[in-house]
Scaffold this motif. Structure first.
Motif, PDB file in Angstrom:
ATOM      1  N   GLN A  70      25.202  40.289  43.666  1.00 25.62           N
ATOM      2  CA  GLN A  70      24.303  40.000  44.849  1.00 25.62           C
ATOM      3  C   GLN A  70      23.108  40.199  44.817  1.00 25.62           C
ATOM      4  N   GLN A  71      22.514  41.143  44.197  1.00 28.06           N
ATOM      5  CA  GLN A  71      21.001  41.358  43.778  1.00 28.06           C
ATOM      6  C   GLN A  71      20.355  39.854  43.176  1.00 28.06           C
ATOM      7  N   ARG A  72      21.232  39.123  42.451  1.00 28.94           N
ATOM      8  CA  ARG A  72      20.649  37.920  41.831  1.00 28.94           C
ATOM      9  C   ARG A  72      20.961  36.897  42.424  1.00 28.94           C
ATOM     10  N   GLY A  73      21.657  36.928  43.807  1.00 30.25           N
ATOM     11  CA  GLY A  73      21.963  35.784  44.616  1.00 30.25           C
ATOM     12  C   GLY A  73      23.195  35.090  44.346  1.00 30.25           C
ATOM     13  N   GLN A  74      23.986  35.530  43.362  1.00 30.95           N
ATOM     14  CA  GLN A  74      25.197  35.103  43.033  1.00 30.95           C
ATOM     15  C   GLN A  74      26.525  35.580  43.919  1.00 30.95           C
ATOM     16  N   CYS A  75      26.529  35.011  45.113  1.00 29.59           N
ATOM     17  CA  CYS A  75      27.097  35.525  46.126  1.00 29.59           C
ATOM     18  C   CYS A  75      28.645  34.834  46.377  1.00 29.59           C
ATOM     19  N   GLY A  76      29.673  35.490  46.725  1.00 32.55           N
ATOM     20  CA  GLY A  76      31.088  34.730  47.085  1.00 32.55           C
ATOM     21  C   GLY A  76      31.979  35.848  46.748  1.00 32.55           C
ATOM     22  N   CYS A  77      33.123  35.199  46.567  1.00 34.33           N
ATOM     23  CA  CYS A  77      34.379  35.864  46.267  1.00 34.33           C
ATOM     24  C   CYS A  77      34.901  35.671  44.869  1.00 34.33           C
ATOM     25  N   PHE A  78      34.877  36.576  43.952  1.00 36.41           N
ATOM     26  CA  PHE A  78      35.096  36.412  42.779  1.00 36.41           C
ATOM     27  C   PHE A  78      36.719  37.195  42.261  1.00 36.41           C
ATOM     28  N   THR A  79      37.439  36.701  41.375  1.00 38.44           N
ATOM     29  CA  THR A  79      38.388  37.388  40.573  1.00 38.44           C
ATOM     30  C   THR A  79      37.765  38.058  39.345  1.00 38.44           C
ATOM     31  N   MET A  80      38.126  38.897  38.558  1.00 36.02           N
ATOM     32  CA  MET A  80      37.777  39.348  37.379  1.00 36.02           C
ATOM     33  C   MET A  80      37.317  38.318  36.317  1.00 36.02           C
ATOM     34  N   ILE A  81      38.361  37.293  36.324  1.00 40.07           N
ATOM     35  CA  ILE A  81      37.838  36.200  35.136  1.00 40.07           C
ATOM     36  C   ILE A  81      36.484  35.425  35.533  1.00 40.07           C
ATOM     37  N   GLU A  82      35.984  35.613  36.699  1.00 43.63           N
ATOM     38  CA  GLU A  82      35.079  34.960  37.103  1.00 43.63           C
ATOM     39  C   GLU A  82      33.672  35.832  36.886  1.00 43.63           C
ATOM     40  N   LEU A  83      33.953  36.930  36.458  1.00 39.57           N
ATOM     41  CA  LEU A  83      32.824  37.964  36.150  1.00 39.57           C
ATOM     42  C   LEU A  83      32.567  37.675  34.568  1.00 39.57           C
ATOM     43  N   ALA A  84      30.851  38.033  34.399  1.00 39.29           N
ATOM     44  CA  ALA A  84      30.596  38.095  33.061  1.00 39.29           C
ATOM     45  C   ALA A  84      30.773  39.658  32.683  1.00 39.29           C
ATOM     46  N   PRO A  85      31.400  39.915  31.716  1.00 40.34           N
ATOM     47  CA  PRO A  85      31.812  41.394  31.306  1.00 40.34           C
ATOM     48  C   PRO A  85      30.641  42.474  31.176  1.00 40.34           C
ATOM     49  N   ILE A  86      29.572  41.887  30.856  1.00 41.67           N
ATOM     50  CA  ILE A  86      28.296  42.893  30.901  1.00 41.67           C
ATOM     51  C   ILE A  86      27.942  43.516  32.324  1.00 41.67           C
ATOM     52  N   ASP A  87      28.059  42.449  33.155  1.00 41.03           N
ATOM     53  CA  ASP A  87      27.986  43.077  34.800  1.00 41.03           C
ATOM     54  C   ASP A  87      28.701  44.240  34.938  1.00 41.03           C
ATOM     55  N   LEU A  88      29.868  44.501  34.297  1.00 41.69           N
ATOM     56  CA  LEU A  88      30.814  45.544  34.614  1.00 41.69           C
ATOM     57  C   LEU A  88      30.238  46.795  34.066  1.00 41.69           C
ATOM     58  N   LEU A  89      29.001  46.885  33.156  1.00 42.64           N
ATOM     59  CA  LEU A  89      28.502  48.456  32.561  1.00 42.64           C
ATOM     60  C   LEU A  89      27.301  48.504  32.955  1.00 42.64           C
ATOM     61  N   PRO A  90      26.927  49.779  33.062  1.00 43.29           N
ATOM     62  CA  PRO A  90      25.681  50.371  33.102  1.00 43.29           C
ATOM     63  C   PRO A  90      24.748  50.138  32.019  1.00 43.29           C
TER      64      PRO A  90
END
Lengths: 301, 301
Positions: A270-290
């Motif tokens: 959301q902070q970088r403006g990548q808004c929408g509805c996503f499943t996990m295969i649509e996410l970059a794994p790095i975004d899951l991590l602190p």
């Protein structure tokens, strides 16, 4: 600090709470029982009162831990208010429809909803996607268990004469599973009648199923689960590429942890403006991590 | 159809070619030997001639299959011309620097460069990131092999008296490896002197190493490799969560296939304006796959 609200306080909600408390980059904005009318009230447009309600509205992201069938209604109401959501909606056949309903809302409100997060659907989906990319031709088998199947357990409990039940999923390989069903009978119930009716139930009729009478189902209670996911395929015309992903885990703890990782991803996106509805295969794994991009690349790549 | 050019035509370049030919959504724009001066020429600003050069400039994405040390120079020249690139740069300690150099170029030219793609760094990095998200506290061990180590093989070949060599990496668990080094000696060379010098070499001095003389190293040639990646960690305060990722694969075929999947991702990301330089943990796995978002969610989630 990412402010995380939780709706629903069963096994998963409690695990999400633990995972939020353990995360250095997160604070708990509040936990809301999904049966609290207060939540339904705040979700009605125009409501403004209650400090607890304000906590929910102030959260960066809300993790939905209600029973799966109630999830879409909560998600849609929150998305309509621009609140990011994460859930573990797990009815595989309805995920695309649910996503299609949330997509316009989240884009309009510039929020992020991550749906069907957990381990299956969820991290297993990510592994399946990765293995498909690594060997585009071939077969993937997802073998579940040993572990409790919620759906089958509910189905077994609904059989007449059953006081309590537990249906264990046992992996036999190539995606074939055995059902071990432990039943505690009501007074006066006949085991053979119960067994006969259970084996005819559509949930059990297609798999090898064993029904076992026990004095106490509670004594068997264990939230351990497992996955054995295998792919044999072809990479760049070379056959016999073999891949395997195994895990043995505490089920609600892993689900809760993954939901929290996805809550982090939702806020980042959301902070970088990548808004929408996503499943996990649509996410970059790095975004899951602190941590920063550079820290994670250094540690993991 | 995504038009893919290949620079470098060794084991990896050939595998990339096979993977492109097998992909229904891709065509081969051309294969360029990295020693061809013609490539260096087209990369000099102002050059316009040669149809083969035009093929390179017309490609949607260029996969760099040159020796790893030559990769950054090619990537920077191509990025400066706005051409998307994918490579398997594998010097772990230099990846962040390389990324920092490509980032401004790719953003300025609105191209996408995916670096350090392959299986390690690459798909293993994705698995490590996913497992870290699933169990934030704990230990991950990446065990390699059995398979040939390029770096150790080159080091062994550089020992005086060695005509040809093969260094196999044997996993002993917890990230500890044994080196089995097969050497073919030059006429008149003394095995014990060779063994002594090899064991003192910095590449081998820190691991259990065995040196074995063989009449022909060529007879041992085999591009099989493997990984056994394990994590035991904590999810939501629950300890003893166990995860394991195993593979036994043809090494150049898998590397080539992953590069092609990343070529697809690079073009997709450029098309939606997500430009820059990325490692695989920064990509959504769905972008590695052909087909629509809906098709992939239906099949995998």
């Amino acid at each position: 600090m990412t402010k995380v609200a939780i709706i629903g306080y069963g096994n998963i909600g409690k695990a999400v709470e633990q995972a939020v408390l353990a995360a250095e980059d997160m604070t708990l904005a509040g936990v809301f029982h999904h049966t609290d009318s207060i939540i339904m009230e705040v979700l009605s447009p125009g409501s403004t009162r209650q400090s607890s309600v304000q906590q929910l509205l102030d959260a960066d992201v809300c993790v939905l831990c209600t029973p799966t069938r109630e999830v879409p209604a909560f998600a849609k109401q929150l998305a309509a208010r621009g609140i990011c959501t994460v859930d573990s909606f797990d009815i595989h056949g309805q995920i695309l429809d649910y996503r299609a309903q949330l997509l316009p809302l989240t884009r309009e409100q510039q929020s992020v909803s991550i749906i069907a997060a957990g381990w299956d659907p969820g991290s297993d989906s990510v592994v399946r996607a990765l293995l498909l990319a690594m060997a585009p031709q071939g077969l993937t088998y997802t073998n579940f268990g040993p572990g409790r199947s919620m759906g089958h357990t509910v189905a077994a409990k609904s059989i007449k004469g059953v006081k309590n039940a537990l249906s264990m999923t046992i992996p036999l390989g190539t995606g074939i599973h055995r059902r071990m069903v432990y039943v505690e009978l009501e007074d006066g119930a006949d085991f053979h009648t119960v067994e006969h009716n259970l084996l005819r139930d559509d949930y059990f009729a297609h798999d090898e199923t064993h029904v076992i009478e026990v004095p106490s189902v509670e004594a068997l209670n264990n939230v351990a689960h497992g996955v054995h996911l295998v792919r044999n395929g072809v990479s760049a015309n070379m056959h016999n590429q073999n891949f395997e992903f195994n895990m043995t885990i505490n089920n609600p703890a892993l689900t809760g942890q993954i939901l929290v990782a996805c809550a982090r991803a939702a806020v980042r996106m959301q902070q970088r403006g990548q808004c929408g509805c996503f499943t996990m295969i649509e996410l970059a794994p790095i975004d899951l991590l602190p941590g920063t991009t550079e820290e994670n690349i250094k540690a993991l790549v």
